[in-house]
Design a protein around this motif. Structure first.
Motif, PDB file in Angstrom:
ATOM      1  N   ALA A  27      -1.702  -1.317 -12.742  1.00 20.95           N
ATOM      2  CA  ALA A  27      -2.718  -0.461 -12.130  1.00 20.95           C
ATOM      3  C   ALA A  27      -2.657  -0.541 -10.612  1.00 20.95           C
ATOM      4  CB  ALA A  27      -4.103  -0.849 -12.632  1.00 20.95           C
ATOM      5  N   GLU A  28      -2.468  -1.755 -10.068  1.00 20.86           N
ATOM      6  CA  GLU A  28      -2.383  -1.916  -8.616  1.00 20.86           C
ATOM      7  C   GLU A  28      -1.135  -1.231  -8.061  1.00 20.86           C
ATOM      8  OE1 GLU A  28      -2.490  -6.090  -8.039  1.00 20.86           O
ATOM      9  OE2 GLU A  28      -4.690  -6.246  -8.175  1.00 20.86           O
ATOM     10  N   ALA A  29      -0.014  -1.367  -8.796  1.00 22.48           N
ATOM     11  CA  ALA A  29       1.216  -0.715  -8.346  1.00 22.48           C
ATOM     12  C   ALA A  29       1.060   0.798  -8.352  1.00 22.48           C
ATOM     13  CB  ALA A  29       2.379  -1.136  -9.246  1.00 22.48           C
ATOM     14  N   LYS A  30       0.384   1.304  -9.376  1.00 21.45           N
ATOM     15  CA  LYS A  30       0.157   2.747  -9.453  1.00 21.45           C
ATOM     16  C   LYS A  30      -0.744   3.218  -8.313  1.00 21.45           C
ATOM     17  CE  LYS A  30      -1.424   6.329 -12.647  1.00 21.45           C
ATOM     18  NZ  LYS A  30      -1.999   6.604 -13.993  1.00 21.45           N
ATOM     19  N   GLU A  31      -1.772   2.404  -8.038  1.00 28.88           N
ATOM     20  CA  GLU A  31      -2.702   2.745  -6.972  1.00 28.88           C
ATOM     21  C   GLU A  31      -1.997   2.750  -5.610  1.00 28.88           C
ATOM     22  OE1 GLU A  31      -6.910   1.064  -5.082  1.00 28.88           O
ATOM     23  OE2 GLU A  31      -6.183   0.353  -7.027  1.00 28.88           O
ATOM     24  N   LYS A  32      -1.115   1.764  -5.390  1.00 31.74           N
ATOM     25  CA  LYS A  32      -0.373   1.707  -4.131  1.00 31.74           C
ATOM     26  C   LYS A  32       0.573   2.894  -4.001  1.00 31.74           C
ATOM     27  CE  LYS A  32      -0.436  -3.326  -3.553  1.00 31.74           C
ATOM     28  NZ  LYS A  32       0.389  -4.558  -3.516  1.00 31.74           N
ATOM     29  N   ALA A  33       1.231   3.239  -5.116  1.00 31.42           N
ATOM     30  CA  ALA A  33       2.151   4.381  -5.092  1.00 31.42           C
ATOM     31  C   ALA A  33       1.403   5.673  -4.783  1.00 31.42           C
ATOM     32  CB  ALA A  33       2.872   4.491  -6.437  1.00 31.42           C
ATOM     33  N   GLU A  34       0.203   5.816  -5.350  1.00 33.06           N
ATOM     34  CA  GLU A  34      -0.594   7.016  -5.105  1.00 33.06           C
ATOM     35  C   GLU A  34      -1.052   7.065  -3.652  1.00 33.06           C
ATOM     36  OE1 GLU A  34      -2.579  10.606  -5.969  1.00 33.06           O
ATOM     37  OE2 GLU A  34      -0.958   9.489  -6.942  1.00 33.06           O
ATOM     38  N   ALA A  35      -1.446   5.906  -3.112  1.00 34.20           N
ATOM     39  CA  ALA A  35      -1.884   5.848  -1.704  1.00 34.20           C
ATOM     40  C   ALA A  35      -0.718   6.196  -0.773  1.00 34.20           C
ATOM     41  CB  ALA A  35      -2.435   4.461  -1.392  1.00 34.20           C
ATOM     42  N   ARG A  90       1.850   8.042  -1.549  1.00 34.80           N
ATOM     43  CA  ARG A  90       2.143   9.479  -1.700  1.00 34.80           C
ATOM     44  C   ARG A  90       1.175  10.319  -0.877  1.00 34.80           C
ATOM     45  NH1 ARG A  90       0.807  13.899  -4.652  1.00 34.80           N
ATOM     46  NH2 ARG A  90      -0.971  12.844  -5.612  1.00 34.80           N
ATOM     47  N   LEU A  91      -0.115   9.961  -0.933  1.00 32.27           N
ATOM     48  CA  LEU A  91      -1.115  10.710  -0.161  1.00 32.27           C
ATOM     49  C   LEU A  91      -0.884  10.541   1.339  1.00 32.27           C
ATOM     50  CD1 LEU A  91      -4.337   9.965  -2.274  1.00 32.27           C
ATOM     51  CD2 LEU A  91      -2.993  12.074  -2.207  1.00 32.27           C
ATOM     52  N   ALA A  92      -0.489   9.330   1.746  1.00 33.48           N
ATOM     53  CA  ALA A  92      -0.221   9.100   3.172  1.00 33.48           C
ATOM     54  C   ALA A  92       0.972   9.934   3.636  1.00 33.48           C
ATOM     55  CB  ALA A  92       0.043   7.613   3.410  1.00 33.48           C
ATOM     56  N   ILE A 141       1.961  12.767   2.310  1.00 33.40           N
ATOM     57  CA  ILE A 141       1.519  14.170   2.353  1.00 33.40           C
ATOM     58  C   ILE A 141       0.736  14.439   3.636  1.00 33.40           C
ATOM     59  CG2 ILE A 141      -0.009  15.850   1.270  1.00 33.40           C
ATOM     60  CD1 ILE A 141       0.821  14.657  -1.428  1.00 33.40           C
ATOM     61  N   GLU A 142      -0.153  13.490   3.989  1.00 31.29           N
ATOM     62  CA  GLU A 142      -0.962  13.657   5.194  1.00 31.29           C
ATOM     63  C   GLU A 142      -0.075  13.675   6.443  1.00 31.29           C
ATOM     64  OE1 GLU A 142      -4.820  11.589   7.411  1.00 31.29           O
ATOM     65  OE2 GLU A 142      -3.983  10.735   5.560  1.00 31.29           O
ATOM     66  N   ALA A 143       0.940  12.791   6.461  1.00 35.78           N
ATOM     67  CA  ALA A 143       1.849  12.747   7.612  1.00 35.78           C
ATOM     68  C   ALA A 143       2.627  14.054   7.744  1.00 35.78           C
ATOM     69  CB  ALA A 143       2.806  11.568   7.464  1.00 35.78           C
ATOM     70  N   MET A 144       3.076  14.573   6.594  1.00 32.07           N
ATOM     71  CA  MET A 144       3.807  15.836   6.603  1.00 32.07           C
ATOM     72  C   MET A 144       2.920  16.968   7.087  1.00 32.07           C
ATOM     73  SD  MET A 144       5.976  15.512   3.060  1.00 32.07           S
ATOM     74  CE  MET A 144       6.608  17.175   3.235  1.00 32.07           C
ATOM     75  N   ALA A 145       1.642  16.932   6.662  1.00 33.51           N
ATOM     76  CA  ALA A 145       0.716  17.983   7.072  1.00 33.51           C
ATOM     77  C   ALA A 145       0.474  17.938   8.579  1.00 33.51           C
ATOM     78  CB  ALA A 145      -0.606  17.836   6.316  1.00 33.51           C
ATOM     79  N   LYS A 146       0.312  16.710   9.116  1.00 33.47           N
ATOM     80  CA  LYS A 146       0.101  16.581  10.561  1.00 33.47           C
ATOM     81  C   LYS A 146       1.334  17.038  11.339  1.00 33.47           C
ATOM     82  CE  LYS A 146      -3.267  12.845  10.360  1.00 33.47           C
ATOM     83  NZ  LYS A 146      -3.538  11.434  10.697  1.00 33.47           N
ATOM     84  N   GLN A 147       2.511  16.661  10.794  1.00 29.66           N
ATOM     85  CA  GLN A 147       3.753  17.069  11.458  1.00 29.66           C
ATOM     86  C   GLN A 147       3.901  18.581  11.450  1.00 29.66           C
ATOM     87  OE1 GLN A 147       7.240  15.390   9.755  1.00 29.66           O
ATOM     88  NE2 GLN A 147       8.659  16.424  11.139  1.00 29.66           N
ATOM     89  N   SER A 148       3.573  19.183  10.328  1.00 31.35           N
ATOM     90  CA  SER A 148       3.674  20.637  10.208  1.00 31.35           C
ATOM     91  C   SER A 148       2.702  21.332  11.145  1.00 31.35           C
ATOM     92  CB  SER A 148       3.409  21.052   8.759  1.00 31.35           C
ATOM     93  OG  SER A 148       3.408  22.446   8.628  1.00 31.35           O
ATOM     94  N   ALA A 149       1.487  20.760  11.270  1.00 27.33           N
ATOM     95  CA  ALA A 149       0.479  21.378  12.127  1.00 27.33           C
ATOM     96  C   ALA A 149       0.841  21.277  13.606  1.00 27.33           C
ATOM     97  CB  ALA A 149      -0.881  20.726  11.870  1.00 27.33           C
ATOM     98  N   SER A 150       1.596  20.237  13.979  1.00 24.36           N
ATOM     99  CA  SER A 150       1.952  20.049  15.389  1.00 24.36           C
ATOM    100  C   SER A 150       3.177  20.866  15.805  1.00 24.36           C
ATOM    101  CB  SER A 150       2.210  18.561  15.654  1.00 24.36           C
ATOM    102  OG  SER A 150       3.343  18.136  14.925  1.00 24.36           O
ATOM    103  N   GLU A 151       3.927  21.367  14.840  1.00 27.14           N
ATOM    104  CA  GLU A 151       5.111  22.179  15.171  1.00 27.14           C
ATOM    105  C   GLU A 151       4.692  23.599  15.547  1.00 27.14           C
ATOM    106  OE1 GLU A 151       7.483  21.954  11.721  1.00 27.14           O
ATOM    107  OE2 GLU A 151       8.261  19.937  12.149  1.00 27.14           O
ATOM    108  N   GLN A 200      -1.106  20.665  -0.939  1.00 27.60           N
ATOM    109  CA  GLN A 200      -1.864  19.788  -0.060  1.00 27.60           C
ATOM    110  C   GLN A 200      -1.594  20.137   1.422  1.00 27.60           C
ATOM    111  OE1 GLN A 200      -4.118  17.619  -0.946  1.00 27.60           O
ATOM    112  NE2 GLN A 200      -4.540  16.868   1.117  1.00 27.60           N
ATOM    113  N   GLN A 201      -0.342  20.487   1.716  1.00 27.28           N
ATOM    114  CA  GLN A 201       0.030  20.849   3.085  1.00 27.28           C
ATOM    115  C   GLN A 201      -0.664  22.141   3.509  1.00 27.28           C
ATOM    116  OE1 GLN A 201       4.196  21.514   3.719  1.00 27.28           O
ATOM    117  NE2 GLN A 201       4.063  21.192   5.924  1.00 27.28           N
TER     118      GLN A 201
END
Length: 320
Positions: free
Chosen positions: A233-241, A243-245, A247-257, A300-301
Motif C-alpha cells: 500500500a505504501e509503495a502504491k501510494e508513493k508511486a501515485e504521489a 505520478r501526480l508530481a 503530471i504537475e511538473a509537466m503542466a507547469k512546464q507546458s504553461a511556461s512555454e 490533467q495537463q
C-alpha cells in the motif's frame, strides 16, 4: 415389629409321598426278546404285504397298551401337582404383595442414602474448588461417580482417604490446566499487541483446544501478511504521489512555454504567441484567436492549462 422367626410359615413345607408302580421289567424284557425272535430276517423276507401289516398291528398294539397305561399314571401324578401349584400360588398372593411393599420401601431408603452421599460429595468438591479458586460447579458431573457405598467409610458419612485423594488429584489437575490457560491467554494478548493484531480470533482458537504453538505460528503468519500488505500500500501510494508530481511538473512546464497559434483547418502555426505577462500589459481591447491544442500530458495537463487561462482572465470556448 412382630418377630416371626421360627413361626409356622418358616417350618411348613409340602410333603410328597411317592407312589409305587409295580412292573416286572425282567419278565417284560424276556417277553420282548421272545416276541422279536419269532421273526427272523429270513422269515421277514418271505412275508406277504398283508402279513407285514398284520404283524405291525400286533406288535404295535403291545407297545400302545403299555404306553396308554403310562399316560394314565402320569395324569394322576400331574393332576396332583397342578392342583398343589394352583393352590400355592393363590395362598402366596398376600405374601408377594407384602414383598413388593418391602422392596419399594427398600428402594426408597436406598435412594435417600444415595442422595445423602451425593450431597456430601458435592460439599467436598465445592470446598476444595473454593480453596483452589475454581468455580464451585466445576465437577458437578463427577458427584455421582464418587458417591458409591465403597467410596465411604463403613457406616459413616465420610469419604475414604483413597476417595479424597482421587478428588484432590482432579482438582489439582484442573487448577494446573486453568493456570496454563491463563498463561496462554496472556501470551496471546502480549503477542497480539506486539504484532498489532486483534486478540479475539486467537483466544477463541485456544478455547476450541487449538494448541498454543499452532496459534503462535498463525499469528506470525498473519503479522507477516499484514506487513506485506502495508508495504504494498505504501509503495502504491508513493508511486501515485510521484505520478501526480510528474503530471504537475509537466503542466507547469507546458504553461511556461510559448503558446503557438495553430490554424484549426490546416494545422499550421500562425504566429508566436506572446507570454502571458506581456499579454497582460497590452491594451484591454478584446483579441480573439482560434486555437487547436494538443496536451501530451493528458487530461490533467488540460485542467492545469485551463486554470492558467482562468487565472489570467482569458475566455475560451470548447468547440464540438
Amino acid at each position: 415389629m412382630k418377630d416371626v422367626t421360627n413361626n409356622f410359615l418358616e417350618t411348613i413345607e409340602p410333603v410328597y409321598t411317592p407312589g409305587t408302580i409295580n412292573f416286572d421289567f425282567e419278565a417284560f424284557d424276556k417277553a420282548i426278546q421272545a416276541a422279536v425272535s419269532e421273526l427272523s430276517d429270513e422269515q421277514l423276507d418271505n412275508l406277504e404285504y398283508d402279513q407285514v401289516l398284520k404283524e405291525i398291528t400286533r406288535f404295535k398294539g403291545l407297545g400302545d397298551k403299555l404306553d396308554d397305561k403310562r399316560k394314565e399314571i402320569g395324569r394322576i401324578y400331574k393332576d396332583s401337582l397342578t392342583e398343589f401349584e394352583s393352590k400355592l400360588a393363590t395362598s402366596l398372593e398376600p405374601l408377594n404383595a407384602l414383598l413388593e411393599k418391602l422392596r419399594a420401601k427398600r428402594d426408597e431408603v436406598k435412594e435417600h442414602k444415595k442422595m445423602l452421599r451425593i450431597d456430601h460429595v458435592r460439599s467436598v468438591f465445592e470446598s476444595k474448588c473454593e480453596l483452589a479458586g475454581l468455580g464451585k460447579d466445576t465437577f458437578k458431573d463427577k458427584y455421582e461417580s464418587f458417591s458409591k457405598v465403597g467410596d465411604f467409610m463403613d457406616k459413616k458419612m465420610k469419604l475414604k482417604k483413597a476417595t479424597e485423594e482421587k478428588i484432590d488429584t482432579l482438582v489439582l489437575a484442573e487448577y494446573d490446566r486453568l493456570e496454563e490457560y491463563k498463561a496462554n491467554i496472556a501470551m496471546i494478548e502480549e503477542q497480539a499487541l506486539d504484532y498489532e493484531l486483534p486478540v479475539e480470533p486467537y483466544t477463541r482458537a485456544l478455547q476450541n483446544d487449538t494448541p498454543l504453538v499452532e496459534i503462535l505460528k498463525q499469528m506470525k503468519k498473519d503479522r507477516d501478511a499484514a506487513i506485506e500488505r502495508k508495504q504494498k500500500a505504501e509503495a502504491k501510494e508513493k508511486a501515485e504521489a510521484a505520478r501526480l508530481a510528474e503530471i504537475e511538473a509537466m503542466a507547469k512546464q507546458s504553461a511556461s512555454e510559448e503558446i503557438k497559434a495553430v490554424n484549426a483547418e490546416t494545422g499550421e502555426v500562425i504566429e508566436d504567441a506572446k507570454p502571458v505577462e506581456e499579454m497582460s500589459s497590452k491594451p484591454t481591447e478584446p483579441y480573439k484567436v482560434n486555437l487547436s491544442l494538443t496536451f501530451h500530458g493528458g487530461e490533467q495537463q488540460w485542467h492545469q492549462f485551463a486554470k492558467l487561462l482562468d487565472d489570467n482572465f482569458v475566455n475560451y470556448e470548447i468547440l464540438k
